[in-house]
Design an enzyme around this catalytic site. Structure first.
Site, PDB file in Angstrom:
ATOM      1  N   GLU A   1      54.552  73.494  -4.179  1.00  0.00           N
ATOM      2  CA  GLU A   1      55.178  72.317  -3.457  1.00  0.00           C
ATOM      3  C   GLU A   1      55.103  72.666  -1.930  1.00  0.00           C
ATOM      4  O   GLU A   1      54.967  73.921  -1.564  1.00  0.00           O
ATOM      5  CB  GLU A   1      56.505  72.138  -3.702  1.00  0.00           C
ATOM      6  CG  GLU A   1      56.849  71.868  -5.266  1.00  0.00           C
ATOM      7  CD  GLU A   1      58.269  71.437  -5.615  1.00  0.00           C
ATOM      8  OE1 GLU A   1      59.224  71.531  -4.961  1.00  0.00           O
ATOM      9  OE2 GLU A   1      58.333  70.746  -6.782  1.00  0.00           O
TER      10      GLU A   1
ATOM     11  N   CYS B   1      56.300  73.487   5.788  1.00  0.00           N
ATOM     12  CA  CYS B   1      56.641  74.564   4.987  1.00  0.00           C
ATOM     13  C   CYS B   1      55.696  74.840   3.892  1.00  0.00           C
ATOM     14  O   CYS B   1      55.352  73.845   3.041  1.00  0.00           O
ATOM     15  CB  CYS B   1      58.027  74.437   4.573  1.00  0.00           C
ATOM     16  SG  CYS B   1      58.787  75.531   3.295  1.00  0.00           S
TER      17      CYS B   1
ATOM     18  N   CYS C   1      65.639  86.209  -6.816  1.00  0.00           N
ATOM     19  CA  CYS C   1      67.045  86.134  -6.089  1.00  0.00           C
ATOM     20  C   CYS C   1      67.980  84.935  -6.783  1.00  0.00           C
ATOM     21  O   CYS C   1      67.452  83.832  -7.135  1.00  0.00           O
ATOM     22  CB  CYS C   1      66.633  85.505  -4.614  1.00  0.00           C
ATOM     23  SG  CYS C   1      65.750  86.597  -3.604  1.00  0.00           S
TER      24      CYS C   1
HETATM   25 FE1  SF4 Z   1      62.310  83.760  -1.441  1.00  0.00          FE
HETATM   26 FE2  SF4 Z   1      64.058  85.205  -3.256  1.00  0.00          FE
HETATM   27 FE3  SF4 Z   1      63.321  82.513  -3.719  1.00  0.00          FE
HETATM   28 FE4  SF4 Z   1      61.297  84.334  -3.935  1.00  0.00          FE
HETATM   29  S1  SF4 Z   1      63.437  84.311  -5.353  1.00  0.00           S
HETATM   30  S2  SF4 Z   1      61.496  82.437  -2.799  1.00  0.00           S
HETATM   31  S3  SF4 Z   1      61.842  85.770  -2.359  1.00  0.00           S
HETATM   32  S4  SF4 Z   1      64.795  83.574  -1.829  1.00  0.00           S
END
Ligand code: SF4
Ligand code: SAH
Length: 366
Positions: A107, A120, A131
């Site tokens: 996306e 983006c 995360c």
């Molecule tokens: Fe960014 Fe963490 Fe999401 Fe990966 S998991 S896109 S490192 S915020």
């Protein structure tokens, strides 16, 4: 020792059988022309056709001799990713879903502003970093995008929305993926996108955002020219950061701060610190003071991002956005310390296109 997903060999980019021309930089296109018995300037012409004129079929390349054009038509796809879904938000931004040559999907988001637009971009299918507040993180990693799939997102969105040279384009690698986990292809895409004979996007308008992969930041710093750096800090104590960002268990705040302090900056350049505000977890007044102290270790500006929820994801139930009043208080603490601070009112929230909401819920292909 457990294997950390980002230590595995970077997954291979697109397994397409015929390599697309999108993603070859100008030197590679010149070499391709010569390989096919043509003078090298034909490679420059292909580059300009693709990126300056934004032609998307070989038939448009009337500047090339007919025989060469036919060989290209038969032997090399251009490789523009197809937009298979576009969801406009009430705030003017649009989330686009791209289908890649092997059927996987990523996306990207187009955000128009009065005097510019911001695109983006995704750098990976999914993300390995895990995360806990991020919907992309829940997908796991599919594979890296190649440079052509990255520049293809830009070309496809510019085609869809127009985009005149008079209104500058900003590019942010803040879509799906950890760009420093795919640095080679991100840098190749950067070279193509900033090449003065193509789209000519200023390197100052291209930003890579990382969750804090210290070796990747060091590697990025050794390149010149290179994109600008943004770092997702998101917490001010190791205990809290390690809970939400597994990368912190390996490269903690001290290692990250040291690495950022040593990052070679151009005159006037600053590192952006992104900071997701999670109510009761990372938005305390003490956090504000620790964030200010961290940010003052190097030239920086702070971007506060109130948490965006993804309703359908049960892991997100633990998190709430901060109170409005708290955002104001934190801004004051930071600006009183002499820092530049902004609040990212994430765009595209109603279409799940905001920060941390980009996810393919039914897997990488759907
Ligand atoms: Fe960014 Fe963490 Fe999401 Fe990966 S998991 S896109 S490192 S915020
Ligand atoms: N992987 C890179 C870039 C993509 S994420 C990185 O982590 O930096 C882009 C930004 O969105 C990051 O700053 C990230 O911390 C933030 N983000 C992730 N999930 C979010 C959420 N649910 N709400 C608000 N911001 C979020």
């Amino acid at each position: 020792m457990t294997t950390r997903p980002w230590d595995l060999p970077a997954p291979e980019p697109s397994p397409g059988s015929l390599p697309a021309v999108l993603g070859l930089d100008r030197a590679a296109l010149r070499a391709l022309a010569m390989e096919w018995g043509e003078p090298s300037f034909r490679g420059d012409q292909i580059f300009e056709g693709l990126y300056r004129h934004r032609w998307d079929t070989w038939a448009s390349f009337s500047i090339l001799p007919g025989t060469f054009r036919t060989r290209l038509q038969e032997g090399r796809p251009i490789g523009l990713p197809e937009i298979v879904e576009s969801v406009p938000s009430t705030d003017g931004s649009t989330k686009h879903v791209f289908r890649l040559a092997d059927g996987l999907r990523v996306e990207g988001v187009h955000m128009p502003y009065r005097d510019r637009s911001t695109l983006c971009l995704s750098s990976q299918v999914g993300c390995a970093m895990g995360c806990t507040f991020c919907a992309t993180g829940s997908m796991g990693i599919g594979r890296n995008l190649d440079a052509g799939e990255i520049v293809g997102q830009v070309l496809a969105m510019l085609r869809r929305h127009g985009g005149s040279p008079a209104s500058p384009v900003n590019l942010v690698f803040m879509g799906m993926g950890e760009p420093l986990h795919n640095l080679d292809h991100v840098l190749r895409a950067f070279r193509i996108l900033s090449d003065p004979r193509g789209l000519a996007i200023s390197p100052r308008r291209i930003t890579v955002s990382t969750s804090g992969l210290v070796p990747g930041i060091r590697a990025l710093g050794s390149h010149h020219p290179r994109p600008r750096l943004a770092v997702s800090l998101n917490a001010t104590t190791d205990a809290q950061r390690s809970r939400t960002m597994p990368v912190n268990r390996v490269w903690n705040l001290e290692a990250l701060g040291e690495c950022l302090g040593a990052f070679p900056l151009q005159r006037g350049e600053r590192i952006t610190l992104e900071y997701v505000l999670l109510r009761g977890l990372s938005d305390g007044l003490e956090d504000g003071r620790r964030l200010a102290a961290f940010a003052k270790r190097f030239p920086s500006k702070v971007n506060l991002i109130p948490f965006n929820a993804t309703e359908s994801d049960p892991r997100m139930a633990d998190f709430q956005p901060p109170e409005e009043s708290r955002i104001g208080e934190l801004c004051r603490i930071l600006s009183d310390s002499g820092l530049t601070v902004s609040v990212r009112r994430s765009r595209g929230q109603d279409v799940a296109g905001a920060c941390g909401q980009l996810v393919r819920k039914r897997g990488f292909r759907a």
